[in-house]
Design a protein around this motif. Structure first.
Motif, PDB file in Angstrom:
ATOM      1  N   PRO A   1       0.803  -1.223   0.000  1.00 63.22           N
ATOM      2  CA  PRO A   1       0.000   0.000   0.000  1.00 63.22           C
ATOM      3  C   PRO A   1       0.838   1.276   0.000  1.00 63.22           C
ATOM      4  O   PRO A   1       0.477   2.267  -0.638  1.00 63.22           O
TER       5      PRO A   1
ATOM      6  N   THR B   1      -6.765  -5.499  -0.294  1.00 61.18           N
ATOM      7  CA  THR B   1      -7.671  -4.984   0.734  1.00 61.18           C
ATOM      8  C   THR B   1      -8.609  -4.003   0.043  1.00 61.18           C
ATOM      9  O   THR B   1      -8.210  -3.316  -0.899  1.00 61.18           O
ATOM     10  N   ARG B   2      -9.844  -3.958   0.498  1.00 59.37           N
ATOM     11  CA  ARG B   2     -10.857  -3.180  -0.217  1.00 59.37           C
ATOM     12  C   ARG B   2     -10.476  -1.708  -0.402  1.00 59.37           C
ATOM     13  O   ARG B   2     -10.581  -1.195  -1.512  1.00 59.37           O
ATOM     14  N   PRO B   3     -10.021  -0.993   0.627  1.00 59.47           N
ATOM     15  CA  PRO B   3      -9.710   0.429   0.411  1.00 59.47           C
ATOM     16  C   PRO B   3      -8.620   0.658  -0.645  1.00 59.47           C
ATOM     17  O   PRO B   3      -8.741   1.548  -1.483  1.00 59.47           O
ATOM     18  N   VAL B   4      -7.583  -0.154  -0.606  1.00 61.99           N
ATOM     19  CA  VAL B   4      -6.493   0.025  -1.567  1.00 61.99           C
ATOM     20  C   VAL B   4      -6.952  -0.397  -2.962  1.00 61.99           C
ATOM     21  O   VAL B   4      -6.676   0.292  -3.947  1.00 61.99           O
TER      22      VAL B   4
ATOM     23  N   GLU C   1      -9.952  -0.338  -4.192  1.00 64.20           N
ATOM     24  CA  GLU C   1     -10.840   0.704  -4.717  1.00 64.20           C
ATOM     25  C   GLU C   1     -10.044   1.925  -5.169  1.00 64.20           C
ATOM     26  O   GLU C   1     -10.364   2.542  -6.189  1.00 64.20           O
ATOM     27  N   ALA C   2      -9.002   2.266  -4.418  1.00 63.90           N
ATOM     28  CA  ALA C   2      -8.160   3.400  -4.804  1.00 63.90           C
ATOM     29  C   ALA C   2      -7.449   3.129  -6.131  1.00 63.90           C
ATOM     30  O   ALA C   2      -7.371   4.015  -6.989  1.00 63.90           O
TER      31      ALA C   2
ATOM     32  N   GLU D   1     -11.697 -11.735   1.111  1.00 59.54           N
ATOM     33  CA  GLU D   1     -12.905 -11.405   1.873  1.00 59.54           C
ATOM     34  C   GLU D   1     -13.746 -12.643   2.177  1.00 59.54           C
ATOM     35  O   GLU D   1     -14.335 -12.743   3.240  1.00 59.54           O
TER      36      GLU D   1
END
Length: 94
Positions: free
Chosen positions: A9, A43-46, A48-49, A81
């Motif tokens: 990340p 991981t979802r936040p990364v 999505e980014a 997930e």
């Protein structure tokens, strides 16, 4: 560095922040290869980014390759997930 579990990340943040400099410094046909490791950012936040970034930045070459990177990232994210809790339970139970 993108594939490193701990630093991926951070490496992605560096690429995103330095994008204009990187695009200017490297040949346009190498940009898609620079993004190969994004498939490991699961991981979802990364994730999505990464998807938002790719959608908002023109990448002149390697369109199909980029689509494949993002598809592999979606598969990795789904697996993480779906199976993370079960695998953790299995590995930590006596």
């Amino acid at each position: 560095m993108l594939t490193n579990r701990a630093n991926g990340p951070l490496a992605w943040a560096f690429i995103a922040e330095s994008w204009d400099d990187l695009v200017a410094a490297y040949p346009s046909n190498s940009i898609a290869r620079m993004l190969t490791g994004t498939r490991s950012l699961d991981t979802r936040p990364v994730a999505e980014a990464v998807h938002a970034f790719v959608a908002s930045h023109e990448i002149p070459h390697g369109g199909k390759q980029i689509v494949q990177h993002l598809e592999k990232q979606r598969v990795s994210l789904s697996l993480r997930e779906r199976e993370s809790a079960r695998l953790t339970e299995r590995l930590t139970s006596g």
